[in-house]
Design a protein around this motif. Structure first.
Motif, PDB file in Angstrom:
ATOM      1  N   MET A 304     -55.656  43.999   6.940  1.00 55.08           N
ATOM      2  CA  MET A 304     -55.130  43.083   7.969  1.00 55.08           C
ATOM      3  C   MET A 304     -53.669  42.705   7.694  1.00 55.08           C
ATOM      4  O   MET A 304     -52.893  42.484   8.615  1.00 55.08           O
ATOM      5  N   LEU A 305     -53.308  42.613   6.401  1.00 53.10           N
ATOM      6  CA  LEU A 305     -51.920  42.254   6.082  1.00 53.10           C
ATOM      7  C   LEU A 305     -50.969  43.280   6.693  1.00 53.10           C
ATOM      8  O   LEU A 305     -49.931  42.927   7.264  1.00 53.10           O
ATOM      9  N   ASP A 306     -51.329  44.549   6.598  1.00 49.77           N
ATOM     10  CA  ASP A 306     -50.498  45.599   7.208  1.00 49.77           C
ATOM     11  C   ASP A 306     -50.488  45.474   8.733  1.00 49.77           C
ATOM     12  O   ASP A 306     -49.446  45.629   9.366  1.00 49.77           O
ATOM     13  N   ILE A 314     -54.177  51.659  11.974  1.00 44.93           N
ATOM     14  CA  ILE A 314     -54.736  52.024  10.676  1.00 44.93           C
ATOM     15  C   ILE A 314     -55.589  53.276  10.882  1.00 44.93           C
ATOM     16  O   ILE A 314     -56.300  53.384  11.884  1.00 44.93           O
ATOM     17  N   TYR A 315     -55.492  54.194   9.942  1.00 42.82           N
ATOM     18  CA  TYR A 315     -56.204  55.473  10.094  1.00 42.82           C
ATOM     19  C   TYR A 315     -57.131  55.760   8.918  1.00 42.82           C
ATOM     20  O   TYR A 315     -56.771  55.519   7.758  1.00 42.82           O
ATOM     21  N   ALA A 377     -60.658  46.306  12.354  1.00 48.26           N
ATOM     22  CA  ALA A 377     -61.614  45.230  12.055  1.00 48.26           C
ATOM     23  C   ALA A 377     -62.288  44.821  13.359  1.00 48.26           C
ATOM     24  O   ALA A 377     -61.628  44.622  14.373  1.00 48.26           O
ATOM     25  N   CYS A 378     -63.618  44.690  13.326  1.00 50.61           N
ATOM     26  CA  CYS A 378     -64.372  44.275  14.524  1.00 50.61           C
ATOM     27  C   CYS A 378     -64.228  42.770  14.727  1.00 50.61           C
ATOM     28  O   CYS A 378     -63.703  42.059  13.879  1.00 50.61           O
ATOM     29  N   GLU A 379     -64.791  42.270  15.818  1.00 49.13           N
ATOM     30  CA  GLU A 379     -64.917  40.830  16.030  1.00 49.13           C
ATOM     31  C   GLU A 379     -65.991  40.289  15.083  1.00 49.13           C
ATOM     32  O   GLU A 379     -66.806  41.063  14.585  1.00 49.13           O
ATOM     33  N   SER A 521     -58.144  37.372  18.569  1.00 51.52           N
ATOM     34  CA  SER A 521     -56.805  37.119  19.118  1.00 51.52           C
ATOM     35  C   SER A 521     -55.967  36.183  18.261  1.00 51.52           C
ATOM     36  O   SER A 521     -54.763  36.092  18.466  1.00 51.52           O
ATOM     37  N   THR A 522     -56.567  35.491  17.287  1.00 47.11           N
ATOM     38  CA  THR A 522     -55.726  34.707  16.363  1.00 47.11           C
ATOM     39  C   THR A 522     -55.722  35.362  14.973  1.00 47.11           C
ATOM     40  O   THR A 522     -55.451  34.696  13.979  1.00 47.11           O
ATOM     41  N   ASN A 523     -55.990  36.646  14.931  1.00 50.09           N
ATOM     42  CA  ASN A 523     -56.067  37.350  13.642  1.00 50.09           C
ATOM     43  C   ASN A 523     -57.010  36.641  12.678  1.00 50.09           C
ATOM     44  O   ASN A 523     -56.734  36.503  11.489  1.00 50.09           O
ATOM     45  N   PHE A 524     -58.111  36.144  13.194  1.00 52.74           N
ATOM     46  CA  PHE A 524     -59.173  35.526  12.383  1.00 52.74           C
ATOM     47  C   PHE A 524     -58.686  34.282  11.635  1.00 52.74           C
ATOM     48  O   PHE A 524     -59.186  33.931  10.578  1.00 52.74           O
ATOM     49  N   THR A 525     -57.656  33.634  12.192  1.00 50.78           N
ATOM     50  CA  THR A 525     -57.063  32.456  11.550  1.00 50.78           C
ATOM     51  C   THR A 525     -57.381  31.204  12.359  1.00 50.78           C
ATOM     52  O   THR A 525     -57.369  31.232  13.588  1.00 50.78           O
TER      53      THR A 525
END
Ligand code: SFD
Ligand code: AMP
Length: 626
Positions: A304-306, A314-315, A377-379, A521-525
């Motif tokens: 996620m940082l990337d 991401i691949y 990353a999924c929901e 939508s908030t990057n899990f924040t």
């Protein structure tokens, strides 16, 4: 109220759900019930052959300890789970399942599940704990054994368990309705096993619009277990520990075989290996940043940082992995054969469990041996059996307690919740992660054996209250009345000033959770203010639930699924708020509490009090047993 028949079923043990845990419970309960002349009844909202998470099949059995062959010990497994969950795990429960899981896997094989074998006849491992299977018919095979054990007369398919039946504060069974016929069911039981899976579509999914319904976790599991245990007053645990799997993007295909079997690597768009380039970040996360394998949430976090730095997509480097394995074969003819074998294994991995991912690869011209494939990353999902931990707080087995644990972890019957007579297994049971399909089945067996013992110790008939069942019937069928009363107020059955259709209700819940409780939508924040605002908005949503409307049986099911999800949502937000730290970055990040704190190495438990309607939050100690 619609003129639906009320069907009463009296039984000794009621199994709610028909998935992996429930099938395990059915087999075991039938064995002990026969010995003692007891009746066992199972209720599934769907058809057991293809219900729950294993509906499409699976390509691996993810928990096999290998005790008999001395491959691993119980302690090894407990350590693996403890590390993966950042120190938060009930070691007695994990061990209880680990010591029985191999026996369950051997039963699967006996019932006809093809497990891969090597030339010497040994199981082919995907990773240390995982076995490869030809699992397209996994659920059909496991359900067949459960059906044979119980007999179809004792199984009710396509009946949606809606509410626990509580009489004078005691569990007396459950009520539900048929999703096809005009029938309301009252199941009276002396003990109940809750095994109705976890929850999806609480958060807004990545797949919206034409992709709605595509998710990693099966859309049919909608929080019924959490609802049942919360509403009956059970203590819950780890409600903040959601699971976010990384999956092949848009069709949610599994990554385990790629990472573990093919030893594939994942990179950002520039080809950088985020697990290496971001590895210094691991130092921030206490002892858990140093363990191997890196915990699932921290693996997510480094990726996620990337993504947050704009280095996506991401691949999964599938082509590199296939080339590396085939190049190791020296003989050119054998190498060509190996290549074909790997290609077919890659497709079969999806065809065994996530057919839509194979379709998406075909539709977008992906040849895994030629090019990489996007992962994401999924929901968030609620699943106590995989790498999440949410569920009910259960008693461990007596023989695994120590002097230090007995007062905190034991109250009479193995895998029983804090309300006597309610047992939980699989996704319904908390703080015992990494049980997966096999461990969930094993936990169902353990819970069933204990539940039968409970019934024998408490043989009195379940409490009865006919008026209560009638009140529940009226409440549960109300959305049908709401629709009939107001349907002519507009020309579109979905848009009406007097009511809310279940799909709209679901979208509203998902928007609240996504924006305020750390969704995609908030990057899990999230933070305290957002969580409090989320709670406020959930209250407004609940007010509008009074106006839920259902056009038919199917929509009635959808209405109650959303009620169940909303309780899961509230338990989640309240627990996120209570934990004064960020412990699982990669699952969620509290921007106002960005660090791990050693004094928060505790379980956070929650309970909704049916008598007062208040929520109680508490800390419970983590004991290291192994
Ligand atoms: O690798 C009501 N899981 C995997 N486990 C493995 O061992 N190997 C894999 O390869 C796995 N993969 C995987 C897995 C899960 C998912 C979603 C995917 C891929 C896409 C995990 C297991 O599947 C999981 O641990 C178990 O299935 C959990 O068992 P259980 O019994 O807790 O849940 P269930 O099987 O989903 O069954 C739930 C049942 O409840 C019913 N139900 N019935 C009545 N009334 C209601 N209100 C109800 N609500 C629900 C359902 O119909 C169902 O019968 S990998 O990719 O991770
Ligand atoms: P998945 O397909 O991601 O559900 O993975 C299947 C199994 O492999 C689970 O037991 C995961 O915990 C494990 N797993 C997946 N990816 C990795 C990884 N990169 N390192 C270690 N274990 C993994």
């Amino acid at each position: 109220m619609p003129n639906w028949e009320t069907v009463e079923v009296e039984t000794d043990l009621l199994i709610c759900g028909g998935g992996m845990a429930a099938c395990g419970a059915a087999v075991e309960a039938a064995h002990w019930a026969k010995k003692h002349g007891l009746k066992v009844t199972l209720v599934d909202k769907a058809a057991m052959d293809r219900s729950g998470a294993v509906a499409m099949g699976l390509s691996a059995i993810n928990q096999y300890v290998g005790l008999k062959d001395g491959e691993n010990t119980i302690k090894d497994y407990v350590e693996y789970v403890r590390n993966d969950l950042m120190g938060v795990t009930r070691e007695d429960l994990v061990a209880s399942i680990a010591r029985h899981v191999d026996g369950t896997v051997h039963l699967f094989e006996k019932w006809g599940l093809p497990i891969w074998k090597d030339a010497e006849g040994a199981y082919v491992h995907e990773g240390r704990w995982q076995l490869m299977i030809n699992g397209e018919s996994y659920k059909v095979i496991v359900a067949e054994a459960a059906k044979n054990a119980l007999g179809m007369d004792n199984i009710h398919e396509r009946v949606f368990i809606t509410e626990p039946l509580m009489v004078d504060g005691k569990i007396a069974g459950a009520v539900g309705f048929s999703v096809r016929d005009d029938k309301f069911y009252v199941f009276k039981a002396k003990a109940v096993i809750v095994a109705m899976g976890g929850a999806v579509h609480v958060f807004k999914p990545r797949s919206v619009g034409e992709g709605l319904g595509r998710s990693w976790y099966p859309p049919f599991n909608s929080g019924a277990s959490a609802y049942f245990t919360l509403r009956s007053g059970c203590e819950m645990t780890c409600q903040e520990v959601r699971f976010i799997p990384v999956r092949f993007k848009d069709a949610y295909g599994p990554v385990g075989a790629w990472f573990l079997l093919f030893k594939s690597q994942a990179t950002n768009a520039k080809g950088e290996l985020y697990m290496q380039t971001n590895k210094d970040e691991l130092q921030k996360w206490g002892p858990y940043g140093k363990v191997k394998p890196v915990p699932a949430n921290l693996r997510n976090w480094l990726m996620m940082l990337d993504v947050m730095e704009g280095k996506g997509p991401i691949y999964m480097q599938t082509a590199d992995a296939i080339k590396r394995i085939s190049d190791a074969v020296e003989d050119p003819k054998a190498r060509k054969k190996k290549l074909k074998e790997l290609e077919s294994e890659a497709w079969e991995d999806f065809l065994d469990m996530t057919i839509s991912q194979a379709l998406l690869w075909a539709a977008t011209n992906i040849a895994p041996e030629e090019q990489p494939s996007e992962i994401a990353a999924c929901e968030p999902y609620f699943i106590g059996s995989h790498s999440g931990a949410s569920g009910a707080w259960l008693s461990g087995p007596e023989d695994l307690q120590t002097d230090a644990t007995r007062d905190d972890y034991f109250w009479g019957y193995a895998h029983m919740a804090t309300v006597p007579g309610i047992f939980c297994a699989g996704d319904a049971s908390g703080a015992s992660s990494h049980k997966f399909s096999s461990g969930s089945h094993a936990e169902g067996r353990i819970a069933a054996k204990a539940a039968i013992k409970y019934v024998l110790d408490h043989p009195e008939a379940p409490s009865s209250n006919g008026a209560l069942a009638e009140t529940l019937k009226e409440k549960i069928l109300k959305p049908l009345d709401v629709f009939q009363e107001h349907k002519d107020a507009s020309s579109d059955p979905d848009i009406n000033p007097n009511f809310l259709k279940p799909k709209m209700a679901m979208f509203r819940l998902q928007k609240i959770m996504d924006e305020y409780a750390g969704g995609v939508s908030t990057n899990f924040t999230t933070n305290e203010h957002m969580l409090n605002r989320g709670l406020e908005l959930l209250d407004f949503l609940r007010e509008d639930f009074e106006h839920l409307a259902a056009e038919d049986h199917h929509e009635l099911l959808r209405c109650w699924e959303n009620v169940h999800r909303t309780w899961q949502a509230e338990a989640h937000i309240r627990t996120l708020l209570y934990r004064d730290e960020t412990r699982w970055p990669g699952y969620y990040f509290r921007s106002d509490k960005p660090d791990l704190k050693e004094d928060w190495k505790v379980f956070v438990n929650s309970r909704w009090d049916p008598a007062t309607g208040d929520w109680e939050m508490s800390k419970k100690p983590i004991h290291q047993i192994f």
